[in-house]
Scaffold this motif. Structure first.
Motif, PDB file in Angstrom:
ATOM      1  N   UNK A  45       0.951  -1.218   0.041  1.00  0.00           N
ATOM      2  CA  UNK A  45      -0.004  -0.043  -0.104  1.00  0.00           C
ATOM      3  C   UNK A  45       0.921   1.380   0.014  1.00  0.00           C
ATOM      4  N   UNK A  46       0.760   2.331  -0.994  1.00  0.00           N
ATOM      5  CA  UNK A  46       1.553   3.369  -0.946  1.00  0.00           C
ATOM      6  C   UNK A  46       1.017   4.215   0.036  1.00  0.00           C
ATOM      7  N   UNK A  47       2.115   5.087   0.451  1.00  0.00           N
ATOM      8  CA  UNK A  47       1.930   6.009   1.710  1.00  0.00           C
ATOM      9  C   UNK A  47       1.103   7.285   1.157  1.00  0.00           C
ATOM     10  N   UNK A  48       0.198   7.966   2.007  1.00  0.00           N
ATOM     11  CA  UNK A  48      -0.431   8.881   1.562  1.00  0.00           C
ATOM     12  C   UNK A  48       0.205  10.232   1.575  1.00  0.00           C
ATOM     13  N   UNK A  49      -0.172  11.292   0.813  1.00  0.00           N
ATOM     14  CA  UNK A  49       0.497  12.345   1.003  1.00  0.00           C
ATOM     15  C   UNK A  49       0.108  13.306   2.206  1.00  0.00           C
ATOM     16  N   UNK A  50      -1.131  12.825   2.705  1.00  0.00           N
ATOM     17  CA  UNK A  50      -1.649  13.893   3.679  1.00  0.00           C
ATOM     18  C   UNK A  50      -2.537  12.808   4.614  1.00  0.00           C
ATOM     19  N   UNK A  51      -3.083  13.211   5.933  1.00  0.00           N
ATOM     20  CA  UNK A  51      -3.745  12.345   6.529  1.00  0.00           C
ATOM     21  C   UNK A  51      -5.178  12.062   6.421  1.00  0.00           C
ATOM     22  N   UNK A  52      -5.526  10.937   5.714  1.00  0.00           N
ATOM     23  CA  UNK A  52      -6.845  10.890   5.174  1.00  0.00           C
ATOM     24  C   UNK A  52      -8.110  10.919   6.070  1.00  0.00           C
ATOM     25  N   UNK A  53      -7.755  10.314   7.436  1.00  0.00           N
ATOM     26  CA  UNK A  53      -8.812  10.393   8.536  1.00  0.00           C
ATOM     27  C   UNK A  53      -8.919  11.744   8.877  1.00  0.00           C
ATOM     28  N   UNK A  54      -8.001  12.408   9.122  1.00  0.00           N
ATOM     29  CA  UNK A  54      -7.993  13.675   9.679  1.00  0.00           C
ATOM     30  C   UNK A  54      -8.937  14.560   8.731  1.00  0.00           C
ATOM     31  N   UNK A  55      -8.632  14.763   7.362  1.00  0.00           N
ATOM     32  CA  UNK A  55      -9.258  15.416   6.441  1.00  0.00           C
ATOM     33  C   UNK A  55     -10.717  15.120   6.340  1.00  0.00           C
ATOM     34  N   UNK A  56     -11.185  13.701   6.675  1.00  0.00           N
ATOM     35  CA  UNK A  56     -12.337  13.449   6.610  1.00  0.00           C
ATOM     36  C   UNK A  56     -13.190  13.940   7.872  1.00  0.00           C
ATOM     37  N   UNK A  57     -12.543  13.919   9.010  1.00  0.00           N
ATOM     38  CA  UNK A  57     -13.058  14.327  10.104  1.00  0.00           C
ATOM     39  C   UNK A  57     -13.335  15.794  10.021  1.00  0.00           C
ATOM     40  N   UNK A  58     -12.398  16.558   9.487  1.00  0.00           N
ATOM     41  CA  UNK A  58     -12.758  18.096   9.500  1.00  0.00           C
ATOM     42  C   UNK A  58     -13.915  18.352   8.469  1.00  0.00           C
ATOM     43  N   UNK A  59     -13.695  17.817   7.256  1.00  0.00           N
ATOM     44  CA  UNK A  59     -14.842  17.972   6.281  1.00  0.00           C
ATOM     45  C   UNK A  59     -16.248  17.805   6.858  1.00  0.00           C
ATOM     46  N   UNK A  60     -16.298  16.536   7.376  1.00  0.00           N
ATOM     47  CA  UNK A  60     -17.616  16.121   8.049  1.00  0.00           C
ATOM     48  C   UNK A  60     -18.192  17.116   9.308  1.00  0.00           C
ATOM     49  N   UNK A  61     -17.041  17.531  10.236  1.00  0.00           N
ATOM     50  CA  UNK A  61     -17.438  18.369  11.223  1.00  0.00           C
ATOM     51  C   UNK A  61     -17.978  19.889  10.323  1.00  0.00           C
ATOM     52  N   UNK A  62     -17.331  20.208   9.612  1.00  0.00           N
ATOM     53  CA  UNK A  62     -17.623  21.656   8.857  1.00  0.00           C
ATOM     54  C   UNK A  62     -18.951  21.413   8.368  1.00  0.00           C
ATOM     55  N   UNK A  63     -19.331  20.337   7.491  1.00  0.00           N
ATOM     56  CA  UNK A  63     -20.444  20.301   6.851  1.00  0.00           C
ATOM     57  C   UNK A  63     -21.617  19.829   7.207  1.00  0.00           C
ATOM     58  N   UNK A  64     -21.584  19.152   8.444  1.00  0.00           N
ATOM     59  CA  UNK A  64     -22.688  18.539   9.080  1.00  0.00           C
ATOM     60  C   UNK A  64     -23.534  17.825   8.036  1.00  0.00           C
ATOM     61  N   UNK A  65     -22.956  17.054   7.043  1.00  0.00           N
ATOM     62  CA  UNK A  65     -23.812  16.233   6.048  1.00  0.00           C
ATOM     63  C   UNK A  65     -22.878  14.750   6.081  1.00  0.00           C
ATOM     64  N   UNK A  66     -23.487  13.875   5.465  1.00  0.00           N
ATOM     65  CA  UNK A  66     -22.811  12.854   5.166  1.00  0.00           C
ATOM     66  C   UNK A  66     -21.995  12.794   3.952  1.00  0.00           C
ATOM     67  N   UNK A  67     -20.829  12.378   4.169  1.00  0.00           N
ATOM     68  CA  UNK A  67     -19.630  12.642   2.965  1.00  0.00           C
ATOM     69  C   UNK A  67     -19.234  11.333   2.116  1.00  0.00           C
TER      70      UNK A  67
END
Length: 79
Positions: A1-23
Motif C-alpha cells: 500500500x502506498x503512503x498517503x501524501x496527507x492524513x486521510x482520516x483527519x481530512x475526513x473528520x474536518x470536512x464532516x465536522x464543517x459540513x454537518x452532512x454525510x460525506x
C-alpha cells in the motif's frame, strides 16, 4: 500500500465536522486536489505579479506578490 501524501482520516473528520452532512468515501481526495490546484494557481499568479512589479531574486516570489493576487485567486475557487 502506498503512503498517503496527507492524513486521510483527519481530512475526513474536518470536512464532516464543517459540513454537518454525510460525506462520500473519497471526499478527502477531492479536497486535497482542490487545495493543490488552488496553491498552484496562487503561486503562478504571484510569480507573474512579482515579475510585473520588477522584483528580482532567486525565486522572485514575495509575500507582497502573494497578498496582491490572493483575492483574485480566492474568487476563482469560491464554491
Amino acid at each position: 500500500m502506498a503512503k498517503s501524501l496527507y492524513p486521510r482520516p483527519t481530512i475526513k473528520k474536518i470536512v464532516k465536522a464543517q459540513s454537518n452532512r454525510a460525506i462520500s468515501k473519497d471526499v478527502d481526495i477531492l479536497v486535497f486536489l482542490s487545495y493543490t490546484l488552488f496553491m498552484r494557481s496562487l503561486i503562478t499568479e504571484a510569480k507573474i505579479a512579482s515579475k510585473k512589479a520588477g522584483e528580482t531574486g532567486k525565486d522572485a516570489l514575495s509575500a507582497r506578490s502573494v497578498r496582491k493576487v490572493r483575492e483574485g485567486v480566492l474568487r476563482k475557487y469560491k464554491g
